[in-house]
Enzyme design. Sequence first.
Site, mmCIF file in Angstrom:
data_model
loop_
_atom_site.group_PDB
_atom_site.id
_atom_site.type_symbol
_atom_site.label_atom_id
_atom_site.label_comp_id
_atom_site.label_asym_id
_atom_site.label_seq_id
_atom_site.Cartn_x
_atom_site.Cartn_y
_atom_site.Cartn_z
ATOM 1 N N CYS A 103 -21.075 -82.388 114.838
ATOM 2 C CA CYS A 103 -20.099 -81.530 115.526
ATOM 3 C C CYS A 103 -19.913 -80.216 114.781
ATOM 4 O O CYS A 103 -19.294 -79.296 115.282
ATOM 5 C CB CYS A 103 -18.746 -82.239 115.670
ATOM 6 S SG CYS A 103 -17.908 -82.509 114.109
ATOM 7 N N CYS A 126 -13.473 -87.965 113.515
ATOM 8 C CA CYS A 126 -12.591 -86.894 113.025
ATOM 9 C C CYS A 126 -11.663 -87.461 111.936
ATOM 10 O O CYS A 126 -11.457 -86.836 110.894
ATOM 11 C CB CYS A 126 -11.760 -86.306 114.158
ATOM 12 S SG CYS A 126 -12.680 -85.931 115.650
HETATM 13 FE FE1 FES Z 1 -16.085 -83.576 114.803
HETATM 14 FE FE2 FES Z 1 -13.493 -83.686 115.349
HETATM 15 S S1 FES Z 1 -15.123 -83.383 116.754
HETATM 16 S S2 FES Z 1 -14.409 -83.591 113.395
#
Ligand code: FES
Length: 158
Positions: free
Chosen positions: A35, A108
């Site tokens: 991400c 996360c």
């Molecule tokens: Fe990767 Fe939240 S989407 S840390």
Amino acid sequence: MSDFEDKLQNAIANPQNQGEMSDADSVGTVGNPECGDMVRMWLKFEEKDGKKVIDKASFQSFGCQTAIAVASMATEMLKGKTVEEAQALSSTDLSAPLGPLPPMKIHCGEMVEGALRDALNADKGTEPAPATGSSNTLLGDMNRPKIKSGKLKVVLEK
Ligand code: FES
């Protein structure tokens, strides 16, 4: 709006302990290449009743609202905890005030836990994992002068 989104919006409306801590005793960083987000956590310790406890914690996170919300809650939760108590906290514990994280957001919370563990390990003098390109990696070894170009031979030093 779901219960999770509601709590998330409240948490990020006024995040706590955000920003670099100039007098920190240790710092930990974790990044997620998928991400592209990163969480960095700073810890400051103090002696209390003969025990080493976390005096304050702060964080930086880039982009992800869930990571910001969990890190904000975690840095509040960590105040006054001993190192052992902090080590025992899981990502589920750290994100508990938000309720169960949706499956896509579990990492996360894990990033915040990872940054905390990295900071706790840094304080113990444990070397963080070498970054790509350092001499402890295959790439670093390949760039060393003892490896002659043409005949590629990777020598791993112990
Ligand atoms: Fe990767 Fe939240 S989407 S840390």
